[in-house]
Scaffold this active site. Structure first.
Site, PDB file in Angstrom:
ATOM      1  N   LYS A   1      47.742  40.574  54.282  1.00 57.91           N
ATOM      2  CA  LYS A   1      47.400  39.788  53.099  1.00 57.91           C
ATOM      3  C   LYS A   1      48.381  38.643  52.944  1.00 57.91           C
ATOM      4  O   LYS A   1      49.572  38.782  53.258  1.00 57.91           O
ATOM      5  CB  LYS A   1      47.451  40.666  51.841  1.00 57.91           C
ATOM      6  CG  LYS A   1      47.205  39.911  50.535  1.00 57.91           C
ATOM      7  CD  LYS A   1      47.311  40.827  49.332  1.00 57.91           C
ATOM      8  CE  LYS A   1      47.071  40.065  48.036  1.00 57.91           C
ATOM      9  NZ  LYS A   1      47.166  40.938  46.846  1.00 57.91           N
TER      10      LYS A   1
ATOM     11  N   GLU B   1      50.883  39.165  34.426  1.00 54.65           N
ATOM     12  CA  GLU B   1      51.491  40.182  35.286  1.00 54.65           C
ATOM     13  C   GLU B   1      52.913  40.541  34.858  1.00 54.65           C
ATOM     14  O   GLU B   1      53.808  39.701  34.857  1.00 54.65           O
ATOM     15  CB  GLU B   1      51.505  39.726  36.746  1.00 54.65           C
ATOM     16  CG  GLU B   1      52.037  40.794  37.688  1.00 54.65           C
ATOM     17  CD  GLU B   1      51.879  40.445  39.153  1.00 54.65           C
ATOM     18  OE1 GLU B   1      52.411  41.177  39.994  1.00 54.65           O
ATOM     19  OE2 GLU B   1      51.206  39.434  39.448  1.00 54.65           O
TER      20      GLU B   1
ATOM     21  N   GLU C   1      42.644  44.585  47.939  1.00 54.79           N
ATOM     22  CA  GLU C   1      43.730  43.777  47.369  1.00 54.79           C
ATOM     23  C   GLU C   1      44.614  44.591  46.436  1.00 54.79           C
ATOM     24  O   GLU C   1      45.837  44.554  46.495  1.00 54.79           O
ATOM     25  CB  GLU C   1      43.136  42.595  46.597  1.00 54.79           C
ATOM     26  CG  GLU C   1      42.999  41.310  47.376  1.00 54.79           C
ATOM     27  CD  GLU C   1      42.880  40.117  46.450  1.00 54.79           C
ATOM     28  OE1 GLU C   1      43.920  39.703  45.883  1.00 54.79           O
ATOM     29  OE2 GLU C   1      41.764  39.620  46.293  1.00 54.79           O
TER      30      GLU C   1
ATOM     31  N   GLU D   1      38.279  30.655  42.745  1.00 63.23           N
ATOM     32  CA  GLU D   1      39.113  31.544  41.933  1.00 63.23           C
ATOM     33  C   GLU D   1      40.357  30.821  41.432  1.00 63.23           C
ATOM     34  O   GLU D   1      40.758  30.973  40.274  1.00 63.23           O
ATOM     35  CB  GLU D   1      39.512  32.775  42.750  1.00 63.23           C
ATOM     36  CG  GLU D   1      40.426  33.739  42.013  1.00 63.23           C
ATOM     37  CD  GLU D   1      40.831  34.927  42.854  1.00 63.23           C
ATOM     38  OE1 GLU D   1      42.021  35.312  42.816  1.00 63.23           O
ATOM     39  OE2 GLU D   1      39.965  35.492  43.553  1.00 63.23           O
TER      40      GLU D   1
ATOM     41  N   LYS E   1      41.625  29.992  37.546  1.00 60.13           N
ATOM     42  CA  LYS E   1      42.962  30.312  37.049  1.00 60.13           C
ATOM     43  C   LYS E   1      43.690  29.085  36.517  1.00 60.13           C
ATOM     44  O   LYS E   1      44.523  29.186  35.610  1.00 60.13           O
ATOM     45  CB  LYS E   1      43.796  30.978  38.151  1.00 60.13           C
ATOM     46  CG  LYS E   1      43.290  32.360  38.547  1.00 60.13           C
ATOM     47  CD  LYS E   1      44.051  32.897  39.742  1.00 60.13           C
ATOM     48  CE  LYS E   1      43.583  34.303  40.106  1.00 60.13           C
ATOM     49  NZ  LYS E   1      44.270  34.820  41.320  1.00 60.13           N
TER      50      LYS E   1
END
Length: 345
Positions: free
Chosen positions: A57, A114, A159, A292, A296
């Site tokens: 990733k 987060e 993910e 995406e 954001k």
């Protein structure tokens, strides 16, 4: 150091002056002069990732440059943070942060969903946040369908599982107990994410610094394996991340709270640089991942469009100011320090 960092950021965009015809700002006061990597470069990087069998990733980021169309007198850079705070989901799920850079006109602000770590004595909380869909605020049924699609997505599960495995591995040696919640969807202004909440009891004598070193950077902001992902991003992203995706927080003698500096922007008198990223794994579609990132970045674009000339306090989560909990729960002699570090160091 701070003015030097600002100059380094500014020098990295000196040749980045072409109008970005792939994206139109919603602001009448700003135009989008560039997005780095460009659409073509982004697709090439995703293609390069697919050809690598040594990368599981990478989190590929983009920087969007907004330039003022007209100058405004007495503009307050903190008004951008105030507008981010007013957006749906910001108070309930986001950590808002800001830093006025000494010796320059720059202010770095953001609203991040987060939590990297929250330490209260030996109690630890953190987030596993990975997997994204857009919102459909105009149609609740469509919005719910997008959330259900996110929960069922094999690609987004991969993910999230990559980050979960990393957190479990890193906290195993410093924790006496460790637990993960089931996956749930967190809904923000323009996007919704898969999140697991993590709780742990730290072993005796584990310091705040040890917790931070264990967790940062996670695969939610860098990738895995870490060193190979770091090398891939440094070579390919095409811009200096600065403090984007680095830990931002407050630490005292006993407690610490750090958020990851996502959905952030560096604002200067004549321009603003906005940052966001997307996790690239096997099965990722370059166009969907670029979309995406646009979702954001949209809150920052909207905040620029709605920007007002007023200053707002700087809270962390739930209306609390940065460092407020740490200072109140520690002894009166303990010092509260605001801490920030680069994301790719």
């Amino acid at each position: 150091v701070v003015p030097q960092l600002c100059r380094r950021w500014e020098s990295s965009v000196d040749d980045d002056d072409d109008d970005d015809t792939d994206y139109d700002s919603s602001s009448e006061s700003y135009s989008v002069s560039s997005t780095v990597p460009s659409a073509e470069e982004w697709c090439a990087l995703v293609s390069q990732f697919r050809q690598r069998d040594d990368l599981e990733k990478v989190v590929l980021a983009r920087r969007r440059r907004f330039r003022r169309r007209v100058e405004q007198d007495n503009d307050d850079p903190w008004s951008l943070l105030a507008k981010l705070e007013a957006q749906p989901g910001a108070v309930d799920f986001c950590y808002r942060f800001g830093l006025e850079l000494a010796g320059s006109d720059a202010v770095f602000v953001g609203s991040s969903p987060e939590l990297l770590c929250d330490v209260r004595g030996r109690s630890l909380k953190c987030d596993v946040l990975a997997g994204t869909r857009k919102r459909d605020l105009a149609d609740p049924s469509a919005d719910a369908a997008l959330a259900e699609d996110l929960l069922r997505s094999a690609k987004d599960k991969v993910e999230n599982d990559i980050v979960r495995a990393f957190v479990e591995d890193r906290l195993r040696d410093v924790s006496a107990t460790l637990a993960f919640s089931s996956v749930a969807v967190v809904k923000l202004a323009n996007v919704q994410h898969l999140r697991r909440e993590v709780t742990a009891t730290l072993r005796p004598s584990i310091s705040n610094a040890a917790v931070l070193r264990s967790l940062h950077p996670t695969p939610a902001t860098l990738g895995t394996p870490p060193e190979k992902a770091r090398a891939f991003l440094r070579e390919g992203e095409g811009f200096d991340r600065g403090w984007f995706a680095g830990p931002f927080g407050a630490v005292s003698a006993e407690d610490a709270t750090f958020a990851v500096a996502l959905r952030s922007a560096l604002t200067l008198p004549s321009e603003t640089f906005a940052y966001a990223g997307a996790g690239i794994v096997a099965g990722s579609d370059a166009t969907k991942e670029a979309d995406e990132v646009d979702f954001k970045l949209k809150p920052i674009d909207d905040a620029l469009a709605a920007r007002e000339k007023k200053t707002n306090p700087l809270p962390l989560r739930g209306g609390k100011r940065l460092g407020e909990e740490s200072s109140s729960s520690s002894s009166s002699s303990s010092e509260v320090l605001l801490v920030h570090t680069p994301s790719l160091s």
